[in-house]
Scaffold this motif. Structure first.
Motif, PDB file in Angstrom:
ATOM      1  N   MET A  98       3.059  -0.534   4.412  1.00  0.00           N
ATOM      2  CA  MET A  98       2.690   0.697   3.697  1.00  0.00           C
ATOM      3  C   MET A  98       3.870   1.662   3.631  1.00  0.00           C
ATOM      4  SD  MET A  98       0.603   2.785   6.636  1.00  0.00           S
ATOM      5  CE  MET A  98       1.207   2.763   8.328  1.00  0.00           C
ATOM      6  N   GLU A  99       3.781   2.537   2.640  1.00  0.00           N
ATOM      7  CA  GLU A  99       4.615   3.733   2.571  1.00  0.00           C
ATOM      8  C   GLU A  99       3.678   4.928   2.561  1.00  0.00           C
ATOM      9  OE1 GLU A  99       6.761   4.111  -1.080  1.00  0.00           O
ATOM     10  OE2 GLU A  99       4.992   3.819  -2.343  1.00  0.00           O
ATOM     11  N   LEU A 153      -2.735   2.035  -4.405  1.00  0.00           N
ATOM     12  CA  LEU A 153      -2.641   3.419  -3.953  1.00  0.00           C
ATOM     13  C   LEU A 153      -3.878   3.725  -3.115  1.00  0.00           C
ATOM     14  CD1 LEU A 153      -1.675   5.131  -7.351  1.00  0.00           C
ATOM     15  CD2 LEU A 153      -0.160   4.055  -5.673  1.00  0.00           C
ATOM     16  N   ILE A 154      -3.665   4.358  -1.973  1.00  0.00           N
ATOM     17  CA  ILE A 154      -4.779   4.800  -1.139  1.00  0.00           C
ATOM     18  C   ILE A 154      -4.667   6.312  -0.981  1.00  0.00           C
ATOM     19  CG2 ILE A 154      -5.887   4.675   1.114  1.00  0.00           C
ATOM     20  CD1 ILE A 154      -4.899   1.838   1.387  1.00  0.00           C
ATOM     21  N   PHE A 155      -5.657   7.032  -1.498  1.00  0.00           N
ATOM     22  CA  PHE A 155      -5.664   8.490  -1.448  1.00  0.00           C
ATOM     23  C   PHE A 155      -6.501   8.944  -0.259  1.00  0.00           C
ATOM     24  CE2 PHE A 155      -4.964   7.390  -5.898  1.00  0.00           C
ATOM     25  CZ  PHE A 155      -3.842   8.144  -6.188  1.00  0.00           C
ATOM     26  N   LEU A 156      -5.908   9.820   0.537  1.00  0.00           N
ATOM     27  CA  LEU A 156      -6.586  10.395   1.696  1.00  0.00           C
ATOM     28  C   LEU A 156      -6.475  11.911   1.634  1.00  0.00           C
ATOM     29  CD1 LEU A 156      -5.036   8.100   4.463  1.00  0.00           C
ATOM     30  CD2 LEU A 156      -7.306   7.832   3.428  1.00  0.00           C
ATOM     31  N   TYR A 203       0.824  -1.213   0.000  1.00  0.00           N
ATOM     32  CA  TYR A 203       0.000   0.000   0.000  1.00  0.00           C
ATOM     33  C   TYR A 203       0.858   1.264   0.000  1.00  0.00           C
ATOM     34  CZ  TYR A 203      -3.548  -3.361   1.473  1.00  0.00           C
ATOM     35  OH  TYR A 203      -4.382  -4.442   1.544  1.00  0.00           O
ATOM     36  N   SER A 204       0.465   2.210  -0.852  1.00  0.00           N
ATOM     37  CA  SER A 204       1.070   3.551  -0.853  1.00  0.00           C
ATOM     38  C   SER A 204      -0.008   4.544  -0.443  1.00  0.00           C
ATOM     39  CB  SER A 204       1.607   3.916  -2.248  1.00  0.00           C
ATOM     40  OG  SER A 204       2.676   3.077  -2.622  1.00  0.00           O
ATOM     41  N   ILE A 205       0.177   5.157   0.725  1.00  0.00           N
ATOM     42  CA  ILE A 205      -0.763   6.158   1.217  1.00  0.00           C
ATOM     43  C   ILE A 205      -0.351   7.514   0.658  1.00  0.00           C
ATOM     44  CG2 ILE A 205      -1.825   7.186   3.248  1.00  0.00           C
ATOM     45  CD1 ILE A 205      -2.249   4.202   3.173  1.00  0.00           C
TER      46      ILE A 205
END
Length: 363
Positions: A31-32, A83-86, A3-5
């Motif tokens: 994650m990164e 990819l996780i977009f926040l 996972y890439s935050i």
């Protein structure tokens, strides 16, 4: 790396601090984290350095161009499978990534989104705004509620996950300053990729801190919906029309109230000058009062419904009252933006994409 935050930031160092703190407490650590500063005048670099030894963290800066291009830059430097977009004003519960992992193991998909909630520590105004944006009464559940008017779920960028390979295939986010996340969601579905709601992968989302900023946000969202319709014919659904219908209904109720007020005043004035016309004057005055009551009744019933529902959900009468105001702002702000954009683009034939409050897309 799974996972890439990815978090775009604009002048929010304190909120980034809270978000990064919540990331250090994740029960799943694979994650990164990539923070990209979008031309901030109040950067968060010193905050990021605090977490250098606690998270696999990278920090980039760029000139201001909006959240879409900022997220794209971060994605170019990402290494995760997903990819996780926040948004920078989000805070994660400890099991957020664990819930994402559980959903992917249960049923693999190419993209997903999660809902948002209000934290106990939020201000009453933030809780009221959160209610207006998440309640089925005001939004039809389109932002991840258990009940939804639309069978498809369209992830928003405050909590959106996608395979890195699919993101690159689709070209990332568009240059739209508002509605760029829904534009991506629509392209995900058009590509044939699978996309669904992860109901337990929720975040605490602070949203706006006052009603003025909130109005600007929802007004731009209403405008963006027409821009999206032009980009994606057939994407406009019944639920998207409801705020405009509500706005027109409120205007008609207020107009009818003024008519009733006029007749009430006319009746009282007529009756005061003539004993013979007194009875007729009273009839006109009563008629006017009835019209006024009829005009206010729908607004009062809606307000009562919001008040009761929000008060129960938030265990607070004060937040219940604030939620009435927040709900009217949410629906009328969106509705007026929608109607204005529809008039200019669909009736007047303007081709360029519209937006209002151009300098406030992060606020």
């Amino acid at each position: 790396m799974k996972y890439s935050i990815i978090v775009p930031v604009y002048n929010r160092p304190d909120e980034v601090d809270e978000l990064l703190q919540s990331l250090t407490g994740q029960t799943l650590k694979d994650m990164e984290v990539i923070i990209v500063e979008d031309g901030s005048t109040n950067p968060c670099e010193s905050v990021v350095h605090k977490y250098a030894g606690k998270l696999q963290l990278r920090y980039y800066t760029k000139e201001n161009s909006g959240p879409g291009p900022t997220r794209n830059l971060a994605a170019e430097h990402s290494q995760g499978e997903y990819l996780i977009f926040l948004d920078s004003d989000c805070v994660l519960p400890p099991d957020f990534l664990k819930e994402v992992e559980a959903e992917l193991n249960r049923q693999e998909c190419d993209a997903w989104g999660g809902p948002d909630r209000a934290h106990e520590g939020f201000t009453p105004v933030q809780k009221a705004i959160s209610y207006s944006m998440t309640s089925f009464i005001t939004t039809g559940g389109i932002r991840g509620g258990k009940k939804q008017m639309d069978k498809k779920f369209y992830p928003r960028s405050f909590n959106l996950g996608i395979r890195r390979s699919l993101f690159r295939q689709l070209g990332g986010f568009s240059s739209m300053r508002f509605g760029e996340d829904i534009d991506l969601s629509l392209r995900i579905y058009k590509s044939g990729a699978s996309c669904r709601l992860f109901p337990e992968a929720w975040v605490w989302h602070k949203r706006r801190t006052d009603f003025k900023k909130f109005f600007k946000q929802v007004n731009n969202s209403g405008i963006a919906r027409i821009n999206l319709m032009k980009r994606h014919p057939g994407s406009l659904k019944l639920v998207h029309l409801l705020p405009a219908v509500f706005t027109i209904g409120v205007f008609l109720c207020l107009l009818l109230f003024l008519v009733g007020l006029f007749f009430t005043g006319l009746g009282l004035y007529t009756g005061s000058f003539s004993s013979t016309g007194c009875n007729m004057g009273l009839v006109v005055a009563y008629l006017g009062a009835a019209i006024m009551l009829l005009a206010l009744l729908p607004l009062l019933l809606f307000s009562l419904l919001v008040f009761v529902d929000s008060s129960i959900r938030n265990h607070s009468v004060k937040i219940g009252f604030l939620s009435i105001w927040a709900s009217f702002i949410q629906l009328i702000g969106y509705g007026t933006g929608f109607i204005r954009a529809w008039w200019l683009r669909c009736v007047c034939g303007r081709n360029e994409e519209l937006q209002a409050f151009k300098e406030n897309f992060y606020e």
